[in-house]
Design a protein around this motif. Structure first.
Motif, PDB file in Angstrom:
ATOM      1  N   ARG A   1       0.826  -1.211   0.000  1.00  0.00           N
ATOM      2  CA  ARG A   1       0.000   0.000   0.000  1.00  0.00           C
ATOM      3  C   ARG A   1       0.860   1.261   0.000  1.00  0.00           C
ATOM      4  NH1 ARG A   1      -4.374  -0.636   4.523  1.00  0.00           N
ATOM      5  NH2 ARG A   1      -4.773  -2.823   4.202  1.00  0.00           N
ATOM      6  N   TYR A   2       1.955   1.220   0.757  1.00  0.00           N
ATOM      7  CA  TYR A   2       2.864   2.372   0.794  1.00  0.00           C
ATOM      8  C   TYR A   2       3.451   2.640  -0.582  1.00  0.00           C
ATOM      9  CZ  TYR A   2       6.834   5.328   1.837  1.00  0.00           C
ATOM     10  OH  TYR A   2       7.738   6.354   1.840  1.00  0.00           O
ATOM     11  N   ARG A   3       3.883   1.591  -1.265  1.00  0.00           N
ATOM     12  CA  ARG A   3       4.456   1.756  -2.618  1.00  0.00           C
ATOM     13  C   ARG A   3       3.417   2.315  -3.587  1.00  0.00           C
ATOM     14  NH1 ARG A   3       7.840  -3.785  -3.578  1.00  0.00           N
ATOM     15  NH2 ARG A   3       9.156  -3.601  -1.744  1.00  0.00           N
ATOM     16  N   GLU A   4       2.192   1.803  -3.513  1.00  0.00           N
ATOM     17  CA  GLU A   4       1.127   2.313  -4.385  1.00  0.00           C
ATOM     18  C   GLU A   4       0.822   3.773  -4.090  1.00  0.00           C
ATOM     19  OE1 GLU A   4      -2.192  -0.314  -3.907  1.00  0.00           O
ATOM     20  OE2 GLU A   4      -1.209  -1.959  -4.955  1.00  0.00           O
ATOM     21  N   ALA A   5       0.775   4.124  -2.809  1.00  0.00           N
ATOM     22  CA  ALA A   5       0.518   5.518  -2.433  1.00  0.00           C
ATOM     23  C   ALA A   5       1.665   6.416  -2.885  1.00  0.00           C
ATOM     24  CB  ALA A   5       0.315   5.625  -0.926  1.00  0.00           C
ATOM     25  N   ALA A   6       2.897   5.957  -2.734  1.00  0.00           N
ATOM     26  CA  ALA A   6       4.053   6.747  -3.163  1.00  0.00           C
ATOM     27  C   ALA A   6       4.035   6.943  -4.674  1.00  0.00           C
ATOM     28  CB  ALA A   6       5.348   6.064  -2.727  1.00  0.00           C
ATOM     29  N   ARG A   7       3.647   5.911  -5.412  1.00  0.00           N
ATOM     30  CA  ARG A   7       3.567   6.020  -6.873  1.00  0.00           C
ATOM     31  C   ARG A   7       2.481   7.021  -7.272  1.00  0.00           C
ATOM     32  NH1 ARG A   7       3.667   0.736  -8.446  1.00  0.00           N
ATOM     33  NH2 ARG A   7       1.464   0.535  -7.963  1.00  0.00           N
ATOM     34  N   LYS A   8       1.346   6.985  -6.589  1.00  0.00           N
ATOM     35  CA  LYS A   8       0.261   7.924  -6.896  1.00  0.00           C
ATOM     36  C   LYS A   8       0.669   9.357  -6.564  1.00  0.00           C
ATOM     37  CE  LYS A   8      -4.605   8.716  -6.430  1.00  0.00           C
ATOM     38  NZ  LYS A   8      -5.268   8.464  -7.657  1.00  0.00           N
ATOM     39  N   VAL A   9       1.344   9.558  -5.432  1.00  0.00           N
ATOM     40  CA  VAL A   9       1.814  10.897  -5.072  1.00  0.00           C
ATOM     41  C   VAL A   9       2.795  11.418  -6.110  1.00  0.00           C
ATOM     42  CG1 VAL A   9       3.209  12.163  -3.375  1.00  0.00           C
ATOM     43  CG2 VAL A   9       1.359  10.677  -2.614  1.00  0.00           C
ATOM     44  N   LYS A  10       3.651  10.553  -6.611  1.00  0.00           N
ATOM     45  CA  LYS A  10       4.619  10.960  -7.635  1.00  0.00           C
ATOM     46  C   LYS A  10       3.906  11.380  -8.921  1.00  0.00           C
ATOM     47  CE  LYS A  10       8.837   9.576  -9.922  1.00  0.00           C
ATOM     48  NZ  LYS A  10       9.860   8.559 -10.088  1.00  0.00           N
ATOM     49  N   LYS A  11       2.857  10.643  -9.302  1.00  0.00           N
ATOM     50  CA  LYS A  11       2.080  11.012 -10.487  1.00  0.00           C
ATOM     51  C   LYS A  11       1.400  12.363 -10.305  1.00  0.00           C
ATOM     52  CE  LYS A  11       0.886   6.476 -12.380  1.00  0.00           C
ATOM     53  NZ  LYS A  11      -0.236   5.592 -12.719  1.00  0.00           N
ATOM     54  N   ILE A  12       0.838  12.595  -9.123  1.00  0.00           N
ATOM     55  CA  ILE A  12       0.168  13.871  -8.844  1.00  0.00           C
ATOM     56  C   ILE A  12       1.183  15.014  -8.871  1.00  0.00           C
ATOM     57  CG2 ILE A  12      -1.060  15.182  -7.065  1.00  0.00           C
ATOM     58  CD1 ILE A  12      -2.420  12.513  -6.280  1.00  0.00           C
ATOM     59  N   LYS A  13       2.343  14.784  -8.276  1.00  0.00           N
ATOM     60  CA  LYS A  13       3.397  15.800  -8.280  1.00  0.00           C
ATOM     61  C   LYS A  13       3.822  16.114  -9.712  1.00  0.00           C
ATOM     62  CE  LYS A  13       8.125  16.556  -6.801  1.00  0.00           C
ATOM     63  NZ  LYS A  13       9.309  15.935  -6.201  1.00  0.00           N
ATOM     64  N   ASN A  14       4.006  15.091 -10.528  1.00  0.00           N
ATOM     65  CA  ASN A  14       4.375  15.314 -11.933  1.00  0.00           C
ATOM     66  C   ASN A  14       3.300  16.100 -12.671  1.00  0.00           C
ATOM     67  OD1 ASN A  14       6.840  14.044 -11.753  1.00  0.00           O
ATOM     68  ND2 ASN A  14       6.048  12.072 -12.425  1.00  0.00           N
ATOM     69  N   PHE A  15       2.023  15.811 -12.397  1.00  0.00           N
ATOM     70  CA  PHE A  15       0.954  16.555 -13.050  1.00  0.00           C
ATOM     71  C   PHE A  15       1.031  18.030 -12.697  1.00  0.00           C
ATOM     72  CE2 PHE A  15      -3.226  18.527 -12.810  1.00  0.00           C
ATOM     73  CZ  PHE A  15      -3.593  18.450 -14.147  1.00  0.00           C
ATOM     74  N   TYR A  16       1.217  18.334 -11.414  1.00  0.00           N
ATOM     75  CA  TYR A  16       1.288  19.741 -11.010  1.00  0.00           C
ATOM     76  C   TYR A  16       2.522  20.436 -11.600  1.00  0.00           C
ATOM     77  CZ  TYR A  16      -2.682  19.178  -7.924  1.00  0.00           C
ATOM     78  OH  TYR A  16      -3.942  18.953  -7.432  1.00  0.00           O
ATOM     79  N   MET A  17       3.625  19.712 -11.726  1.00  0.00           N
ATOM     80  CA  MET A  17       4.812  20.300 -12.374  1.00  0.00           C
ATOM     81  C   MET A  17       4.527  20.587 -13.845  1.00  0.00           C
ATOM     82  SD  MET A  17       7.239  20.983 -10.362  1.00  0.00           S
ATOM     83  CE  MET A  17       8.441  21.321 -11.607  1.00  0.00           C
ATOM     84  N   PHE A  18       3.883  19.656 -14.554  1.00  0.00           N
ATOM     85  CA  PHE A  18       3.539  19.876 -15.957  1.00  0.00           C
ATOM     86  C   PHE A  18       2.550  21.034 -16.093  1.00  0.00           C
ATOM     87  CE2 PHE A  18       4.444  15.141 -16.833  1.00  0.00           C
ATOM     88  CZ  PHE A  18       5.788  15.409 -16.998  1.00  0.00           C
ATOM     89  N   LEU A  19       1.599  21.151 -15.176  1.00  0.00           N
ATOM     90  CA  LEU A  19       0.647  22.252 -15.198  1.00  0.00           C
ATOM     91  C   LEU A  19       1.360  23.586 -15.001  1.00  0.00           C
ATOM     92  CD1 LEU A  19      -2.316  23.226 -15.274  1.00  0.00           C
ATOM     93  CD2 LEU A  19      -2.356  22.892 -12.788  1.00  0.00           C
ATOM     94  N   PHE A  20       2.292  23.641 -14.059  1.00  0.00           N
ATOM     95  CA  PHE A  20       3.065  24.854 -13.813  1.00  0.00           C
ATOM     96  C   PHE A  20       3.873  25.234 -15.058  1.00  0.00           C
ATOM     97  CE2 PHE A  20       7.074  26.802 -12.380  1.00  0.00           C
ATOM     98  CZ  PHE A  20       6.564  27.960 -11.806  1.00  0.00           C
ATOM     99  N   ILE A  21       4.543  24.261 -15.659  1.00  0.00           N
ATOM    100  CA  ILE A  21       5.323  24.522 -16.877  1.00  0.00           C
ATOM    101  C   ILE A  21       4.411  24.995 -18.000  1.00  0.00           C
ATOM    102  CG2 ILE A  21       6.723  23.408 -18.671  1.00  0.00           C
ATOM    103  CD1 ILE A  21       7.879  21.639 -16.385  1.00  0.00           C
ATOM    104  N   TYR A  22       3.246  24.369 -18.133  1.00  0.00           N
ATOM    105  CA  TYR A  22       2.260  24.761 -19.150  1.00  0.00           C
ATOM    106  C   TYR A  22       1.875  26.226 -18.993  1.00  0.00           C
ATOM    107  CZ  TYR A  22      -2.361  25.071 -21.345  1.00  0.00           C
ATOM    108  OH  TYR A  22      -3.444  25.467 -22.082  1.00  0.00           O
ATOM    109  N   ILE A  23       1.569  26.625 -17.780  1.00  0.00           N
ATOM    110  CA  ILE A  23       1.144  28.003 -17.535  1.00  0.00           C
ATOM    111  C   ILE A  23       2.273  28.982 -17.826  1.00  0.00           C
ATOM    112  CG2 ILE A  23       0.444  29.617 -15.720  1.00  0.00           C
ATOM    113  CD1 ILE A  23      -1.161  27.260 -14.499  1.00  0.00           C
ATOM    114  N   ILE A  24       3.464  28.709 -17.331  1.00  0.00           N
ATOM    115  CA  ILE A  24       4.596  29.621 -17.514  1.00  0.00           C
ATOM    116  C   ILE A  24       4.980  29.739 -18.981  1.00  0.00           C
ATOM    117  CG2 ILE A  24       7.038  30.003 -16.976  1.00  0.00           C
ATOM    118  CD1 ILE A  24       5.092  30.582 -14.656  1.00  0.00           C
ATOM    119  N   VAL A  25       5.147  28.621 -19.667  1.00  0.00           N
ATOM    120  CA  VAL A  25       5.579  28.642 -21.072  1.00  0.00           C
ATOM    121  C   VAL A  25       4.528  29.310 -21.953  1.00  0.00           C
ATOM    122  CG1 VAL A  25       6.075  27.180 -23.077  1.00  0.00           C
ATOM    123  CG2 VAL A  25       7.138  26.680 -20.876  1.00  0.00           C
ATOM    124  N   ASN A  26       3.270  28.982 -21.749  1.00  0.00           N
ATOM    125  CA  ASN A  26       2.233  29.568 -22.602  1.00  0.00           C
ATOM    126  C   ASN A  26       2.001  31.040 -22.302  1.00  0.00           C
ATOM    127  OD1 ASN A  26       1.417  27.439 -24.422  1.00  0.00           O
ATOM    128  ND2 ASN A  26       0.880  26.356 -22.545  1.00  0.00           N
TER     129      ASN A  26
END
Length: 99
Positions: A10-35
């Motif tokens: 469960r810890y590994r699954e939760a850590a993987r999900k948190v990493k995906k969410i973090k990556n999404f927010y980083m991509f969203l931030f980059i999207y906003i800044i670049v555009n």
């Protein structure tokens, strides 16, 4: 061999999900800044009488936004298109074919 228990999995699954969410927010931030930067550059180059409300100025944010929405759906709604039930059914189907 290490002892694998339910909490560790469960810890590994939760850590993987948190990493995906973090990556999404980083991509969203980059999207906003670049555009914002692209739109600013396009706005600066406008001549008198031109408007920024043309598709050519919004093509990159539009198509990149579609990709970002798709990525967000895969992160926040993982079973939306091909859920876990579909995966289980497909695995059983492929196992039956191999027999």
């Amino acid at each position: 061999m290490e002892n694998i228990d339910e909490n560790n999995i469960r810890y590994r699954e939760a850590a993987r999900k948190v990493k995906k969410i973090k990556n999404f927010y980083m991509f969203l931030f980059i999207y906003i800044i670049v555009n914002a930067f692209i739109l600013f550059l396009n706005y600066r180059e406008l001549e008198a009488g031109q408007t920024i409300w043309k598709f050519q100025y919004f093509a990159v944010p539009f198509f990149w936004g579609i990709g970002l929405i798709g990525y967000g759906i895969s992160v926040f709604l993982p079973g939306f298109i091909l859920g876990s039930k579909w995966e289980e059914k497909k695995i059983k189907e492929l196992m039956e074919k191999e027999k």
